[in-house]
Write a protein that holds these residues in place. Structure first.
Motif, PDB file in Angstrom:
ATOM      1  N   ARG A 143       0.840  -1.207   0.000  1.00 17.04           N
ATOM      2  CA  ARG A 143       0.000   0.000   0.000  1.00 17.04           C
ATOM      3  C   ARG A 143       0.872   1.254   0.000  1.00 17.04           C
ATOM      4  O   ARG A 143       0.468   2.317   0.466  1.00 17.04           O
ATOM      5  CB  ARG A 143      -0.904   0.000   1.242  1.00 17.04           C
ATOM      6  N   THR A 144       2.088   1.122  -0.526  1.00 18.94           N
ATOM      7  CA  THR A 144       3.020   2.255  -0.501  1.00 18.94           C
ATOM      8  C   THR A 144       2.437   3.461  -1.216  1.00 18.94           C
ATOM      9  O   THR A 144       2.482   4.601  -0.710  1.00 18.94           O
ATOM     10  CB  THR A 144       4.351   1.839  -1.150  1.00 18.94           C
ATOM     11  N   GLN A 145       1.871   3.240  -2.413  1.00 20.08           N
ATOM     12  CA  GLN A 145       1.303   4.376  -3.161  1.00 20.08           C
ATOM     13  C   GLN A 145       0.128   4.990  -2.409  1.00 20.08           C
ATOM     14  O   GLN A 145      -0.033   6.215  -2.382  1.00 20.08           O
ATOM     15  CB  GLN A 145       0.872   3.917  -4.544  1.00 20.08           C
ATOM     16  N   GLU A 146      -0.714   4.145  -1.823  1.00 22.34           N
ATOM     17  CA  GLU A 146      -1.861   4.667  -1.074  1.00 22.34           C
ATOM     18  C   GLU A 146      -1.386   5.549   0.090  1.00 22.34           C
ATOM     19  O   GLU A 146      -1.935   6.629   0.323  1.00 22.34           O
ATOM     20  CB  GLU A 146      -2.688   3.491  -0.532  1.00 22.34           C
ATOM     21  N   ILE A 147      -0.371   5.069   0.828  1.00 19.89           N
ATOM     22  CA  ILE A 147       0.134   5.853   1.956  1.00 19.89           C
ATOM     23  C   ILE A 147       0.748   7.158   1.466  1.00 19.89           C
ATOM     24  O   ILE A 147       0.544   8.230   2.058  1.00 19.89           O
ATOM     25  CB  ILE A 147       1.161   5.011   2.747  1.00 19.89           C
ATOM     26  N   GLY A 148       1.523   7.073   0.357  1.00 21.51           N
ATOM     27  CA  GLY A 148       2.098   8.290  -0.196  1.00 21.51           C
ATOM     28  C   GLY A 148       1.021   9.278  -0.615  1.00 21.51           C
ATOM     29  O   GLY A 148       1.150  10.492  -0.394  1.00 21.51           O
ATOM     30  N   LEU A 149      -0.068   8.782  -1.242  1.00 21.15           N
ATOM     31  CA  LEU A 149      -1.167   9.651  -1.665  1.00 21.15           C
ATOM     32  C   LEU A 149      -1.841  10.292  -0.450  1.00 21.15           C
ATOM     33  O   LEU A 149      -2.176  11.489  -0.460  1.00 21.15           O
ATOM     34  CB  LEU A 149      -2.177   8.844  -2.482  1.00 21.15           C
TER      35      LEU A 149
ATOM     36  N   ALA B 245      -2.435  14.029   5.065  1.00 23.40           N
ATOM     37  CA  ALA B 245      -2.414  13.155   6.242  1.00 23.40           C
ATOM     38  C   ALA B 245      -1.117  13.371   7.033  1.00 23.40           C
ATOM     39  O   ALA B 245      -0.035  13.454   6.449  1.00 23.40           O
ATOM     40  CB  ALA B 245      -2.545  11.698   5.819  1.00 23.40           C
ATOM     41  N   GLN B 246      -1.234  13.480   8.343  1.00 27.31           N
ATOM     42  CA  GLN B 246      -0.075  13.690   9.196  1.00 27.31           C
ATOM     43  C   GLN B 246       0.562  12.342   9.567  1.00 27.31           C
ATOM     44  O   GLN B 246      -0.022  11.275   9.381  1.00 27.31           O
ATOM     45  CB  GLN B 246      -0.489  14.436  10.473  1.00 27.31           C
ATOM     46  N   ASP B 247       1.793  12.454  10.108  1.00 25.73           N
ATOM     47  CA  ASP B 247       2.484  11.228  10.516  1.00 25.73           C
ATOM     48  C   ASP B 247       1.665  10.428  11.526  1.00 25.73           C
ATOM     49  O   ASP B 247       1.594   9.205  11.468  1.00 25.73           O
ATOM     50  CB  ASP B 247       3.846  11.582  11.132  1.00 25.73           C
ATOM     51  N   GLY B 248       1.044  11.169  12.468  1.00 31.61           N
ATOM     52  CA  GLY B 248       0.237  10.487  13.482  1.00 31.61           C
ATOM     53  C   GLY B 248      -0.940   9.758  12.884  1.00 31.61           C
ATOM     54  O   GLY B 248      -1.346   8.691  13.380  1.00 31.61           O
ATOM     55  N   ASP B 249      -1.527  10.334  11.820  1.00 33.75           N
ATOM     56  CA  ASP B 249      -2.668   9.661  11.177  1.00 33.75           C
ATOM     57  C   ASP B 249      -2.234   8.328  10.573  1.00 33.75           C
ATOM     58  O   ASP B 249      -2.941   7.316  10.697  1.00 33.75           O
ATOM     59  CB  ASP B 249      -3.258  10.563  10.088  1.00 33.75           C
ATOM     60  N   ILE B 250      -1.079   8.333   9.893  1.00 32.78           N
ATOM     61  CA  ILE B 250      -0.573   7.092   9.293  1.00 32.78           C
ATOM     62  C   ILE B 250      -0.241   6.084  10.396  1.00 32.78           C
ATOM     63  O   ILE B 250      -0.563   4.893  10.279  1.00 32.78           O
ATOM     64  CB  ILE B 250       0.671   7.386   8.440  1.00 32.78           C
ATOM     65  N   PHE B 251       0.383   6.550  11.468  1.00 33.49           N
ATOM     66  CA  PHE B 251       0.751   5.657  12.572  1.00 33.49           C
ATOM     67  C   PHE B 251      -0.494   5.011  13.174  1.00 33.49           C
ATOM     68  O   PHE B 251      -0.538   3.794  13.409  1.00 33.49           O
ATOM     69  CB  PHE B 251       1.513   6.453  13.626  1.00 33.49           C
ATOM     70  N   ARG B 252      -1.522   5.819  13.426  1.00 35.99           N
ATOM     71  CA  ARG B 252      -2.755   5.281  14.018  1.00 35.99           C
ATOM     72  C   ARG B 252      -3.460   4.328  13.057  1.00 35.99           C
ATOM     73  O   ARG B 252      -4.065   3.342  13.493  1.00 35.99           O
ATOM     74  CB  ARG B 252      -3.679   6.429  14.425  1.00 35.99           C
TER      75      ARG B 252
END
Length: 876
Positions: A780-786, A792-799
């Protein structure tokens, strides 16, 4: 005949496949050459002639395939080809192959080892004729809480005479036996049996003969010896027959050698002696009773008849002997009790859970690997391979992987069996028979095949649902995508967590039970106490001689530096106590009742030596000698039972009915209850009499030392005994703490194995969720990059990543807790001092699994939140 010729032809073609391939190749080449020459003669150029010949002949490859289908077993050739391809493929992925093979090998090895134990202890038939017809018969008295009581010969004779469902009954018991040889006197295990025991079991001596009825009635000095004793003492020589042994001071002639695996119930003796099988009066010694049911009789029918026999005998018995019953139990159930059976099947279920978790882990790896091989599968599909052919190839690869793992697992099981035999509980029946026999090897093969199918099934099903040709365009972007693949991997992680929870809860309950058992006060202090068993020489037939010997030995022992105290008892630990009539004096009169009672002789310092507290009255003194009035010390259980609510000190009782001429004992003291059958068995009534008033032929010395390791003083103590009497045999030297610990070996064994399995399951579950989250981030690398590119903040990705892991783990934990609660109730008899739904265990395990899931997700989540969105969007 035609079919036979076809079969033989195809079989020979299978063996000579390469030669026949060359022959058909030569034949086709020859045919094309002749056709080419014919076309050249017709005026075509050589090149045109070759093309015309090929057109007229048709497809060469198709012709070879048709010929192969006709000449041989195609599926066997295809399977062999698939196996060779699978081996090449696995060699190209050494990391995957090593990890998968190691995981499966450990799981298969552990499963095979556990099956070897189950096979030896539970599944393998006993070495008797028709063992399913053999039963143990017990005298029971529910009103006196008497269970599995032994029976008098008179009662056995009545059972035999009145029963139609039991073909025959035999009796046996262990007896204390001293062997006198040229190198001294030693204690050996002896057994006394009725002459019909071996015929009833369908066992014959390997050499010599068994006892006759007349020899048993006359109690002649004849013995049969075990195969182990024969090898050790006579080197397997046939000259053992007719030889004599000095047993308990008397010459006994050897008339037979028993088979190597012979034992009856839990008795494994060195020498076997006959006893009379009939008795004309009631009472007397009691014996273990084994019977053989008639071929068409069920145990329920035998139980119903024997209960009727018990009622008839009760009507004819004195009041004190009534309320008895007879219980008929399969011999196999007695040898391997219900608790042991449940414990072994529980361990088998635990190791199978570990196998399923291992298979789930390897399946998850295979799914990830199948995604990377999607383009390879697409090429195969483009070349004409249908979905079924590709699925078969994937299954073949997993089965080949599992087969290799099975071979390694068999070696692991071989080592595991040796460890089980060396460190397993010594009281587990038939433990020495644990081995890799044909059944165990068949189990290893079956588990390997099952593992191969389970590991290959998910990738195969995923391949069936994919449009493989879609991956042949070179983009490969949806390779990761399979929704079904992601769903399967998530399901596998949930299943791993659920199974791990079941194992961890089981381990937690067993650990808690172990803690409760260890915290029980046995009624004595085993620390720094050494036990030494001593038998008086056969020449010491007069009680005064034995009393003098024990007194001299105690004096010598107490003079050894480091000895703080020493005492004597006939036998501290007992397996079963006999029921007997006890008459007690109370305020409301004299009462006779049947009581399960243990009676032992003790020295005056015995209770001080082992730290058993005095609750009332006094200990024995020098004045309680052989000429003094009979006195006794009773335990608290007997005081509560015989004199409820009253002080028993000064009161009297005797062993036997009120009208018997047995002596009256005066209670002079009450001591705390001792758990002499192990910490998990409740204390029962016990009485103790002065050693000087009834000195036994053998006794246990309990020596309290100042040394933390009392065994270090064994040499000095042996020398002290030799100074008092050089001909007195010494045996069974061990710390009291070690002897007490033997009652906990099976529980320790269960706890250790289940705990080990649960730790492995926990690690596998952690690896499983870590691998899933890591793989999910990679796909899901592209999805996370998008997401990061649009704000999206770092905390959002972490959560988001942590939430995905917690969702899966919470689902698995919830399902696992339900399963653990249900299984805990089914195995509640294995627990002690804790309930199947123990809140502390369930809460602790849930928090532990949640913490493991968080730890497994933390690193991938940290890695994802630090991802550069520009780099992520360029990933294809």
């Amino acid at each position: 005949m035609t079919r036979l010729r076809v079969f033989l032809f195809r079989l020979s073609a299978l063996v000579r496949s390469r030669q026949m391939d060359r022959e058909i190749e030569d034949e086709i080449t020859s045919h094309l050459a002749e056709a080419t020459e014919e076309y050249v003669r017709q005026g075509l150029s050589p090149e045109e002639a070759r093309r015309a010949a090929r057109r007229s002949f048709g497809g060469v490859t198709q012709t070879k395939e048709v010929y192969r289908h006709v000449r041989s077993f195609v599926w066997m050739e295809d399977s062999a080809r698939d196996c060779r391809y699978a081996l090449r493929t696995l060699r190209k992925s050494p990391a995957f192959t090593t990890a998968a093979a190691a995981t499966l090998a450990l799981a298969i090895g552990a499963s095979t080892t556990m099956f070897s134990v189950l096979n030896a202890v539970l599944l393998r038939p006993f070495p008797y004729q028709a063992p399913e017809q053999l039963a143990m018969l017990w005298t029971e008295n529910p009103t006196q809480n008497l269970r599995e009581g032994r029976s008098a010969l008179w009662d056995v004779e009545q059972w035999r005479a009145q029963s139609q469902t039991v073909a025959d009954l035999a009796t046996f018991d262990t007896v204390s036996t001293m062997l006198t040889a040229a190198d001294g006197v030693e204690q050996i295990v002896g057994a006394s049996i009725s002459p019909n025991l071996l015929p009833l079991l369908g066992v014959r001596p390997v050499l010599g003969r068994s006892f006759s009825t007349e020899e048993g009635e006359q109690q002649q000095r004849l013995v049969m010896i075990s195969h182990r004793f024969w090898q050790a003492r006579f080197g397997g020589s046939h000259e053992a027959l007719g030889a004599t042994l000095v047993l308990n001071g008397f010459l006994s002639q050897i008339i037979g050698i028993l088979p190597a695996d012979f034992q009856i119930a839990r008795v494994d003796a060195d020498v076997w002696m006959p006893h009379a099988s009939r008795q004309s009066v009631r009472g007397g010694e009691t014996w273990f009773v084994v019977g053989r049911l008639r071929p068409t009789v069920t145990f329920d029918q035998a139980q119903a008849e024997m209960s009727a026999v018990a009622r008839r005998l009760n009507d004819q018995s004195p009041a004190a002997d009534r309320n008895r019953d007879i219980t008929v139990v399969p011999l196999s159930t007695y040898i391997v009790g219900p608790q042991t059976r449940l414990a072994l099947w529980t361990l088998g279920g635990a190791v199978f859970c570990v196998f399923l978790i291992a298979a789930a882990n390897v399946t998850s790896l295979s799914l990830a690997r199948s995604v990377a091989r999607a383009r390879e599968m697409a090429v195969r599909a483009a070349l004409g391979a249908n979905t079924g052919r590709i699925v078969r190839q994937l299954l073949t690869e997993s089965v080949v992987l599992a087969a290799g793992s099975g071979l390694i697992g068999t070696l692991v099981a071989f080592g595991g069996n040796r460890l089980i035999r060396a460190f397993g509980p010594g009281d587990l029946p038939r433990l020495n028979e644990v081995s890799l026999d044909l059944r165990a090897l068949g189990c290893a093969l079956a588990i390997s095949i099952l593992g191969g199918i389970l590991v290959g099934l998910a990738p195969a099903m995923t391949a069936m649902r994919r449009d493989l040709r879609a991956f042949g365009d070179g983009s490969g972007r949806s390779v990761s995508g399979g929704t079904s693949g992601r769903r399967v991997r998530r399901t596998l992680v949930v299943a791993e967590f659920a199974l791990a929870i079941v194992l961890l809860v089981g381990a937690g309950l067993l650990v808690r039970s172990w803690w409760h058992v260890n915290s029980i006060d046995p009624g004595f202090r085993p620390e720094r106490v050494l036990v030494m068993e001593l038998s008086t020489p056969a020449t010491f037939s007069i009680p005064a001689q034995r009393t003098d010997l024990y007194h001299r030995v105690l004096e010598q022992i107490q003079a050894v530096p480091g000895v703080e105290n020493a005492g004597i008892i006939g036998d501290l630990f007992i397996t079963n106590s006999r029921e007997q009539v006890v008459t007690v004096e109370r305020d409301d009169g004299t009462v006779s009742e049947r009581l399960r009672l243990a009676a032992d002789e003790v020295s005056s310092d015995f209770f001080n030596a082992i730290g058993t507290p005095l609750l009332g009255g006094r200990f024995f003194s020098f004045g309680d000698g052989p000429d003094a009035p009979p006195v006794a010390i009773v335990n608290d259980a007997m005081a509560r039972r015989s004199w409820p609510g009253h002080d028993p000190v000064g009161r009297r009782f005797k062993l036997g009915p009120r009208d018997s001429d047995r002596p009256w004992y005066t209670v002079v003291g009450v001591v705390a209850d001792m758990r002499r059958q192990g910490p998990e068995r409740e204390p029962f009534p016990q009485m103790f009499v002065p050693l000087a008033q009834n000195p036994p032929r053998s006794a246990d010395f309990f020596i309290q030392t100042s040394s933390v390791d009392p065994l270090a003083m064994a040499g000095a103590l042996r020398a002290a005994v030799r100074q008092a009497e050089k001909n007195a045999p010494i045996y069974g030297v061990a710390p009291l703490k070690t002897q007490l610990g033997t009652y906990l070996t099976q529980r320790r064994f269960q706890m250790s194995l289940v705990t080990g399995f649960s730790v492995v399951a926990l690690l596998m579950a952690a690896v499983g969720i870590y691998g899933l989250i890591q793989y999910s981030i990679a796909t899901r690398t592209q999805e996370i990059g998008l997401r990061m590119a649009v704000g999206a903040q770092d905390g959002d990705i972490f959560r988001m990543i942590i939430g995905e892991g917690l969702t899966l783990s919470t689902t698995g934990v919830t399902l696992g807790l339900v399963g653990a609660w249900w299984l805990g109730r089914a195995g509640s008899s294995l627990l002690f001092g804790v309930t199947a739904g123990d809140p502390l265990t369930f809460t602790t395990v849930s928090l532990l699994m949640t913490a493991v899931a968080l730890a497994a997700c933390y690193l991938p989540a940290r890695r994802a939140m630090r991802m550069d969105p520009m780099v992520a969007l360029r990933v294809t």
